[in-house]
Every structure is written in C-alpha cells, then in structure tokens.
Design a protein around this motif. Structure first.
Motif, mmCIF file in Angstrom:
data_model
loop_
_atom_site.group_PDB
_atom_site.id
_atom_site.type_symbol
_atom_site.label_atom_id
_atom_site.label_comp_id
_atom_site.label_asym_id
_atom_site.label_seq_id
_atom_site.Cartn_x
_atom_site.Cartn_y
_atom_site.Cartn_z
ATOM 1 N N GLY A 278 19.960 42.684 64.807
ATOM 2 C CA GLY A 278 18.968 43.520 65.468
ATOM 3 C C GLY A 278 17.979 43.964 64.402
ATOM 4 N N CYS A 279 16.782 44.403 64.848
ATOM 5 C CA CYS A 279 15.770 44.775 63.854
ATOM 6 C C CYS A 279 14.790 45.768 64.464
ATOM 7 C CB CYS A 279 15.024 43.531 63.362
ATOM 8 S SG CYS A 279 13.833 43.877 62.065
ATOM 9 N N SER A 280 14.718 46.938 63.838
ATOM 10 C CA SER A 280 13.856 47.999 64.370
ATOM 11 C C SER A 280 12.371 47.702 64.134
ATOM 12 C CB SER A 280 14.227 49.346 63.747
ATOM 13 O OG SER A 280 14.061 49.284 62.344
ATOM 14 N N ALA B 224 10.971 45.354 65.537
ATOM 15 C CA ALA B 224 10.653 45.210 66.965
ATOM 16 C C ALA B 224 9.499 44.247 67.291
ATOM 17 C CB ALA B 224 10.359 46.597 67.569
ATOM 18 N N CYS B 225 9.322 43.211 66.495
ATOM 19 C CA CYS B 225 8.235 42.259 66.773
ATOM 20 C C CYS B 225 8.500 41.570 68.119
ATOM 21 C CB CYS B 225 8.161 41.202 65.674
ATOM 22 S SG CYS B 225 8.075 41.931 64.024
ATOM 23 N N VAL B 226 7.499 41.543 68.973
ATOM 24 C CA VAL B 226 7.747 41.003 70.318
ATOM 25 C C VAL B 226 8.036 39.504 70.280
ATOM 26 C CG1 VAL B 226 6.466 42.766 71.588
ATOM 27 C CG2 VAL B 226 5.272 40.727 70.827
ATOM 28 N N TYR B 227 7.590 38.825 69.235
ATOM 29 C CA TYR B 227 7.768 37.369 69.147
ATOM 30 C C TYR B 227 9.046 36.973 68.406
ATOM 31 C CZ TYR B 227 5.791 38.610 64.628
ATOM 32 O OH TYR B 227 5.561 39.227 63.423
ATOM 33 N N CYS B 228 9.864 37.941 67.988
ATOM 34 C CA CYS B 228 10.971 37.656 67.069
ATOM 35 C C CYS B 228 11.946 36.621 67.636
ATOM 36 C CB CYS B 228 11.725 38.933 66.751
ATOM 37 S SG CYS B 228 13.102 38.644 65.635
ATOM 38 N N PHE B 229 12.123 35.535 66.904
ATOM 39 C CA PHE B 229 12.984 34.461 67.420
ATOM 40 C C PHE B 229 14.467 34.803 67.337
ATOM 41 C CE2 PHE B 229 14.792 32.922 63.521
ATOM 42 C CZ PHE B 229 13.862 33.233 62.549
ATOM 43 N N THR C 88 15.650 35.626 56.897
ATOM 44 C CA THR C 88 15.254 34.513 57.765
ATOM 45 C C THR C 88 15.725 34.728 59.205
ATOM 46 O OG1 THR C 88 17.260 33.321 57.196
ATOM 47 C CG2 THR C 88 15.298 32.863 55.879
ATOM 48 N N ASN C 89 16.575 35.720 59.412
ATOM 49 C CA ASN C 89 17.023 36.000 60.775
ATOM 50 C C ASN C 89 16.628 37.417 61.174
ATOM 51 O OD1 ASN C 89 18.176 35.647 63.232
ATOM 52 N ND2 ASN C 89 20.245 35.292 62.511
ATOM 53 N N THR C 90 17.182 38.407 60.491
ATOM 54 C CA THR C 90 16.679 39.772 60.702
ATOM 55 C C THR C 90 16.243 40.327 59.353
ATOM 56 O OG1 THR C 90 18.895 40.682 60.485
ATOM 57 C CG2 THR C 90 18.115 40.206 62.715
HETATM 58 S S1 SF4 Z 1 10.347 38.991 63.185
HETATM 59 FE FE1 SF4 Z 1 11.438 39.747 61.395
HETATM 60 S S2 SF4 Z 1 10.676 41.798 61.087
HETATM 61 FE FE2 SF4 Z 1 10.112 41.221 63.169
HETATM 62 S S3 SF4 Z 1 11.777 41.983 64.468
HETATM 63 FE FE3 SF4 Z 1 12.286 39.868 63.910
HETATM 64 S S4 SF4 Z 1 13.533 40.056 62.085
HETATM 65 FE FE4 SF4 Z 1 12.492 42.010 62.355
#
Ligand code: SF4
Length: 367
Positions: free
Chosen positions: A68-70, A72-77, A125-127
């Motif tokens: 998980g990642c705060s 919060a990028c809407v495109y996060c794969f 490369t993931n979070t």
């Molecule tokens: S793209 Fe990177 S920085 Fe953005 S939410 Fe995903 S892991 Fe976090």
C-alpha cells in the motif's frame, strides 16, 4: 514505543478479513499524525522478493518494506496487490498500509546466506519506500546498512523527499557498493499533480531533493513516468519538465507513457471521468479491453516529440532495469564488489557482528 496505546483491536477480523488470516500480524495502529491511515504491522517472513518469470542471471530482486502507499497516485500499477489481502485497490491501497516492521533483520539473515549471489536489489519498484510511513518507522536505514555491509548493489526509486534524511548513509554506502538513485517526477502542473498524486510531495520539493542528492555527490535520474496522454504530453509541458530536471542536476531522464493494467483501470477511469470527462472516450479507445499499454503509434509519436527535447536540454536518456522496472543498476555488467573501497572480508565481518542478537538464522524461525 511512542505510539503504544493507540492500537486498534487486531481481533476485528470482520473489518480486515484478509489481514486477520495472516498469522504474522502484530497489531493495527492509527495515530493523529496520520489521519485516516491505518498501519498494519507485520513480521515479514522474507525481505527479498525474486521478480517472477526470470530465468536468466542476474535475477531481478526487490524489497518492499511497505504494502500500500499513501502517495495515492491514481495510476499506480501496484494497486491490485492489495486485493490479495481482501482490501480494495482504491482507497484501501492509499490508507491501509502494511508495514514489515522486522524487514531489516530478516534481510540481514537472507543476505548472510552463502547462496546469496549479490545480484542488484531494487527498492521502490512496487510501493514507495520513502512514503510518509517511513518517517514513523525508519525501516530504510537498516535496509541500506544491511545491503551495504553484505556488498549488495542496490537502487532506489521514489517520490518521497524523506530520501534526504538518508543521504549521508547513502553517500557512505556508495563508497562500498554501486548505489543508483532516481526521483520520479512526471507532472509539473501543480494542480494536476495534486489531483493525480494527492499524497505526494510537490514537484518543486522533489526537484529540491534531486539537488540535494547531487550535492551529496551521488547521481540522480529523473523518471518522467507516466506521461499522461493529452494531459502532460504537450511540447510545452515536456520542455518545462526537462528544463527543470536539468536545472536540478538530473544525470539522466527516463520516460514512458501511461500503462493501465486491469486492476488499476477502473480506479483511474473513475478519476478521469470526474476530473477530465472530455478525455474519457479518447482513453477508452487507447486502453480498450485488456490493453494495458498505450498504442504503438502513440508511443512512436511521443518518442519523436520527447527525444529531441531530451537532447536539446543536454540530458542523457537513462535505461530501466528490464527485470524490475526500476532504475538500472550501474552494477549490472560488473562484479558486485567492484565499487571503490569495497572490502568483502571486512563487510562479512561487520555483517556477522551486526547479525548477532538477531536470534535464529532461519527466517522462518522469526515467527
Ligand atoms: S506510483 Fe509509486 S508513489 Fe505512487 S502510489 Fe504507487 S507506489 Fe506510491
């Protein structure tokens, strides 16, 4: 610990069924400094992840201290990885953060194994390892020390300005092992950046971090990823992005157009429909069905637009690590202990000393 007494009942199995199934959940925590975020502290069984599908050496290896990642990028794969925990790939990914509190200890044990080949390891490369949680848990210094002392090259890709905290450690590490750093800064329009990446530091703050990395004597790549079709692919935006990256001292730039894999697509399209409804049909035609990549014609068009600009700004086009998707380690193609000043015997001795007190050598016995 300073957050004692702020625990949620971890017995609330109905609330987090996937997490409750994990036998390594220590506790779930909320604190006033991180409003709306819950940290689920777990004892990791392993720290090093081998990138699947690799049949050639060197293998791709990654470490993810957080899930998980705060940012919060809407495109996060990485969003779909949260569904494994019965959490959703949308808000839960941003607000339910799994923290591997023992990651550095487990890593030391794994790196001490005779079978470890010292292949390059990628972080980010993931979070994002420098997301806000890192300010609370400080897992990265232990990870950096463990990698360095074992003679393992590593790379870090981040959007987090907290990287600055560890620059003295990283500068030291780079005298012993190849260290490759990259800052991801794709959106230079502040309003758009705050909308697409609402939990991230501003582009200006990230550029200042690139400057700080360079002042610490380290190279720093800038990832212009992802470039959003019809939003950030104008000549003016790309030109300004490259100008600012160059001015901050970026040593290379990497770019790629938006990927939209299955589990991310609904979340991204929901955002697009809310913020840019006029673009919904154009995106649907680009990323239709199972298409995760922008069409070939678009990628060719983008390359023709951006490459001359990269050259015009005197920037070098960097290379991705094909295995991990992170910044390509400068260690690839040379022996792991080739960094000036690296002494494997000394590193092994220090690692052995450091590992004392960690208890059992078998990571499985840590649980
Ligand atoms: S793209 Fe990177 S920085 Fe953005 S939410 Fe995903 S892991 Fe976090």
């Amino acid at each position: 610990m300073r957050w004692s007494g702020q625990e949620l009942g971890v017995e609330q199995a109905g609330m987090l069924p996937g997490l409750a199934r994990l036998d390594n959940l220590v506790r779930s925590v909320q604190t006033p400094e991180f409003a709306g975020v819950t940290f689920h502290e777990v004892l990791a069984k392993s720290a090093l992840n081998k990138v699947p599908g690799q049949s050639v050496v060197p293998f791709g290896w990654t470490i993810n201290p957080y899930r998980g990642c705060s940012h919060a990028c809407v495109y996060c794969f990485a969003r779909p990885t949260h569904t494994y925990l019965d959490l959703d790939a949308g808000d839960d990914f941003d607000r339910q953060i799994v923290v591997k509190v023992n990651v550095a200890e487990v890593l030391r044990t794994e790196l001490a194994k005779p079978s470890w080949r010292h292949d390059a390891v990628a972080l980010g490369t993931n979070t994002d390892p420098y997301q806000r949680a890192e300010g609370r848990y400080s897992l990265m210094p232990g990870i950096i020390e463990a990698l360095t002392m074992s003679g393992t090259p590593f790379s870090i890709l981040t959007k987090g300005t907290l990287l600055r905290r560890d620059l003295p450690l990283l500068a030291e590490a780079s005298k012993r092992v190849p260290v490759d750093l990259a800052m991801s800064i794709a959106i230079y329009d502040q309003e758009l950046q705050q909308s697409v990446e609402p939990g991230t530091p501003s582009a200006a703050a990230r550029l200042a971090t690139v400057r700080a990395v360079r002042e610490a004597g380290l190279d720093c790549a800038v990832f212009l990823m992802p470039i959003l079709p019809y939003l950030t692919d104008t000549r003016a935006h790309l030109d300004e992005a490259l100008r600012q990256a160059k001015a901050a001292g970026a040593t290379s730039v990497l770019y790629t157009a938006l990927h939209l894999r299955g589990g991310v697509k609904p979340w991204f399209m929901q955002w697009l429909a809310r913020e840019h409804p006029e673009l919904v049909e154009r995106y649907r035609s680009m990323y239709y069905g199972n298409n995760a990549y922008a069409p070939k014609e678009y990628r060719k068009w983008l390359a023709a637009r951006i490459r001359p600009l990269i050259r015009a700004h005197g920037l070098e086009q960097g290379r991705e690590d094909a295995a991990t998707g992170g910044v390509r380690s400068s260690a690839l193609g040379r022996s792991p202990g080739d960094a000036p000043g690296f002494d494997r015997a000394e590193a092994s001795a220090r690692l052995a000393t450091s590992a004392q007190g960690l208890g059992p050598a078998d990571p499985a016995a840590l649980f």
